[in-house]
Design a protein around this motif. Structure first.
Motif, PDB file in Angstrom:
ATOM      1  N   LEU A  75     -84.598   9.760 -12.180  1.00 41.82           N
ATOM      2  CA  LEU A  75     -84.970   9.901 -13.587  1.00 41.82           C
ATOM      3  C   LEU A  75     -84.734  11.320 -14.096  1.00 41.82           C
ATOM      4  N   ARG A  76     -83.481  11.727 -13.959  1.00 46.08           N
ATOM      5  CA  ARG A  76     -83.015  13.008 -14.506  1.00 46.08           C
ATOM      6  C   ARG A  76     -81.643  12.808 -15.123  1.00 46.08           C
ATOM      7  N   HIS A  77     -81.420  13.523 -16.210  1.00 43.72           N
ATOM      8  CA  HIS A  77     -80.140  13.387 -16.915  1.00 43.72           C
ATOM      9  C   HIS A  77     -78.999  14.114 -16.228  1.00 43.72           C
ATOM     10  N   GLU A  91     -82.398  14.913 -26.299  1.00 43.51           N
ATOM     11  CA  GLU A  91     -81.928  13.544 -26.483  1.00 43.51           C
ATOM     12  C   GLU A  91     -81.589  12.903 -25.144  1.00 43.51           C
ATOM     13  N   ALA A  92     -81.003  13.685 -24.254  1.00 43.45           N
ATOM     14  CA  ALA A  92     -80.676  13.172 -22.921  1.00 43.45           C
ATOM     15  C   ALA A  92     -81.937  12.729 -22.184  1.00 43.45           C
ATOM     16  N   GLU A  93     -82.984  13.535 -22.255  1.00 43.43           N
ATOM     17  CA  GLU A  93     -84.239  13.187 -21.592  1.00 43.43           C
ATOM     18  C   GLU A  93     -84.868  11.946 -22.204  1.00 43.43           C
ATOM     19  N   GLU A  94     -84.733  11.788 -23.504  1.00 44.09           N
ATOM     20  CA  GLU A  94     -85.280  10.608 -24.176  1.00 44.09           C
ATOM     21  C   GLU A  94     -84.515   9.351 -23.761  1.00 44.09           C
ATOM     22  N   ILE A  95     -83.208   9.480 -23.589  1.00 39.56           N
ATOM     23  CA  ILE A  95     -82.394   8.351 -23.137  1.00 39.56           C
ATOM     24  C   ILE A  95     -82.834   7.915 -21.748  1.00 39.56           C
ATOM     25  N   VAL A  96     -83.089   8.876 -20.863  1.00 35.67           N
ATOM     26  CA  VAL A  96     -83.536   8.550 -19.505  1.00 35.67           C
ATOM     27  C   VAL A  96     -84.868   7.805 -19.549  1.00 35.67           C
ATOM     28  N   ILE A 135     -83.827  19.703  -4.634  1.00 37.58           N
ATOM     29  CA  ILE A 135     -83.773  19.323  -6.046  1.00 37.58           C
ATOM     30  C   ILE A 135     -84.901  18.335  -6.340  1.00 37.58           C
ATOM     31  N   PRO A 136     -85.951  18.751  -7.060  1.00 31.73           N
ATOM     32  CA  PRO A 136     -87.052  17.819  -7.352  1.00 31.73           C
ATOM     33  C   PRO A 136     -86.646  16.788  -8.396  1.00 31.73           C
ATOM     34  N   ILE A 137     -86.974  15.538  -8.130  1.00 34.19           N
ATOM     35  CA  ILE A 137     -86.613  14.442  -9.039  1.00 34.19           C
ATOM     36  C   ILE A 137     -87.736  13.408  -9.064  1.00 34.19           C
ATOM     37  N   LYS A 138     -88.063  12.952 -10.244  1.00 28.58           N
ATOM     38  CA  LYS A 138     -88.938  11.790 -10.350  1.00 28.58           C
ATOM     39  C   LYS A 138     -88.085  10.550 -10.134  1.00 28.58           C
ATOM     40  N   GLN A 139     -88.562   9.639  -9.281  1.00 24.73           N
ATOM     41  CA  GLN A 139     -87.758   8.482  -8.887  1.00 24.73           C
ATOM     42  C   GLN A 139     -88.582   7.202  -8.892  1.00 24.73           C
ATOM     43  N   SER A 437     -75.944   4.056 -17.137  1.00 26.85           N
ATOM     44  CA  SER A 437     -76.634   3.410 -18.257  1.00 26.85           C
ATOM     45  C   SER A 437     -76.610   4.300 -19.490  1.00 26.85           C
ATOM     46  N   GLY A 438     -76.842   5.602 -19.275  1.00 29.11           N
ATOM     47  CA  GLY A 438     -76.863   6.554 -20.385  1.00 29.11           C
ATOM     48  C   GLY A 438     -75.526   6.649 -21.096  1.00 29.11           C
TER      49      GLY A 438
END
Length: 453
Positions: A75-77, A91-96, A135-139, A437-438
């Motif tokens: 869940l990162r752009h 906008e990229a973050e909102e799309i994600v 690299i921290p990422i929410k998944q 998807s984005g």
């Protein structure tokens, strides 16, 4: 009525169709060469349960390779692509966020990994001390066996909004103002080509025929590493699919971890010219091991820039060494300069989850520079995750990640050909579910905006 033909029912095509259906009154048709699940003898269609068919042809229909794999959403752009090349960061973050909410709506689990910032910071500090970048990422992990149900639900929603699916249909050619199917030209106001990784070579040929501007990107070549799951437990508690970036000591090359499958299975992947490996993990069935891809980045400069051909040649060589099967070797055997044998594999502390393999020597299958990068990288990673570089660690080869020929697009995702848009992995614009998807969403917005102008 304005007509839009979408080639490919992977994440890019599905999310493009959703955006178009939600924000326009266009006639939308998705053309996909794969068959629906119900026509592929998949037990998921009837029982909702996966029996781990191998190879699983569910991967080649609606949902694409990404939508029918392990199903981890990064869940990162800027992982698996970078949407900020086309829109502002906000906008990229909102799309994600929107993409994540759609998958949850259709059944993705609510559990989110990577939220504990204090533990994330601790792991990042430990990695930095070993000259490794974490690299921290929410998944969000959907699980291989859950994906058919999630994708099926998504498809039904699109159909309820008027999107037409034309499955088991191959587009032979893209032409101006339309496409060729079964020798017949189908005219369309807009064409969106999103054929995914499986259609990357085909799309590259179409781009060449249409004289579109393209470029070859880097590829990743390496192995699938398998260790006892207990080795990965402390890291998995922080990040379900941890991303570690490393610079090799000898060559200063980029090496990375990718696609971690905790308590998962190593699986075989067959391509046209070679056999490779990948990993799957299920929410309902667990192994005693964990596996992850460990990859070395390869870039080529003029006069030879075709990284795809180079990667395929490595895959072909490895398949030759393996007698048509992937090669497996204990890390300790590689370090001692000896091939692994069946007896040595059996004496290993790691019981391989992929049995259809050839014990051998990956230094005979992969270029020496890449083998050096992988060995040095594992030594560094062992300082962050003790045990990953043990003598019993299993290495499966080859794992080759070919990224499609990149097609030049403008900010609206339109190519040099009027009203021809592209999106997703097949166009070289992404490398994972979320970014594919984005780009699908952005291409749909580009079509809507152009039609309004």
């Amino acid at each position: 009525m304005t007509e839009v033909a979408i080639i490919g029912a992977g994440p890019a095509g599905l999310f493009a169709a959703k955006e178009l259906a939600d924000k326009s009154d266009f006639s939308i048709k998705i053309i996909e060469k794969g068959k629906p699940i119900s026509e592929r003898n998949c037990p998921v269609a009837e029982t909702g349960e996966c029996i781990k068919c191998e190879p699983c042809d569910v991967m080649h229909g609606v949902g694409g390779a990404g939508g029918m794999s392990d199903g981890t959403l990064n869940l990162r752009h800027d992982i698996g692509g970078d949407l900020t090349k086309f829109v502002e960061k906000e906008e990229a973050e909102e799309i994600v966020k929107d993409i994540d909410s759609v998958f949850q709506k259709h059944g993705a689990p609510k559990k989110l990994y990577g939220k504990n910032t204090s533990e994330t910071d601790k792991l990042a500090r430990k990695a930095a001390a070993a000259d490794v970048k974490f690299i921290p990422i929410k998944q969000r992990h959907m699980g291989s066996e859950n994906l058919p149900k999630i994708i099926s639900s998504f498809r039904k929603e699109l159909e309820s909004k008027g999107v037409e699916f034309q499955l088991n249909t191959t587009v032979s050619e893209i032409c101006k103002n339309g496409i060729i199917v079964n020798g017949k030209k189908i005219e369309s106001d807009y064409v969106l080509a999103a054929p995914g990784r499986a259609g990357a070579t085909w799309l590259a040929r179409q781009a060449e025929k249409l004289e579109l501007k393209t470029s070859h990107g880097a590829i990743d070549v390496g192995v699938r590493v398998e260790v006892p799951s207990i080795v990965m437990d402390p890291v998995i508690e922080v990040s379900r699919d941890p991303k570690f970036h490393i610079r090799s000591k000898t060559f200063d090359d980029f090496v990375r971890t990718f696609c971690t499958n905790h308590e998962g299975f190593v699986v075989e992947e067959r391509y046209e010219e070679y056999v490779g490996v990948n990993g799957h993990s299920l929410r309902s069935e667990k192994s005693e091991n964990a596996n992850f891809a460990f990859l070395s980045r390869v870039s080529l400069t003029k006069p030879v820039t075709n990284t795809t051909a180079y990667g395929e040649s490595i895959g072909y060589l490895a398949t030759t060494i393996g007698g048509g099967k992937p090669v497996v070797q204990r890390l300790g055997d590689l370090q001692r300069g000896q091939r692994s044998t069946s007896g040595r594999i059996e004496r290993s502390h790691v019981n391989p989850t992929l049995r259809s393999v050839t014990p051998g020597d990956i230094s005979m299958a992969l270029p020496g520079r890449i083998v050096t990068n992988l060995q040095e990288g594992l030594d560094q990673l062992d300082q962050v995750i003790p045990g990953v570089a043990s003598s019993s660690t299993l290495l499966y080869a080859p794992e080759v990640k070919l990224y499609a020929t990149k097609i030049k697009v403008d900010q609206k995702m339109e190519t040099d050909i009027k009203n021809l848009f592209v999106a997703g992995d097949g166009a070289g614009l992404s490398r994972d579910i979320v970014n594919a998807s984005g780009t699908g969403i952005l291409s749909a917005r580009g079509i809507i905006e152009k039609e309004r102008d």
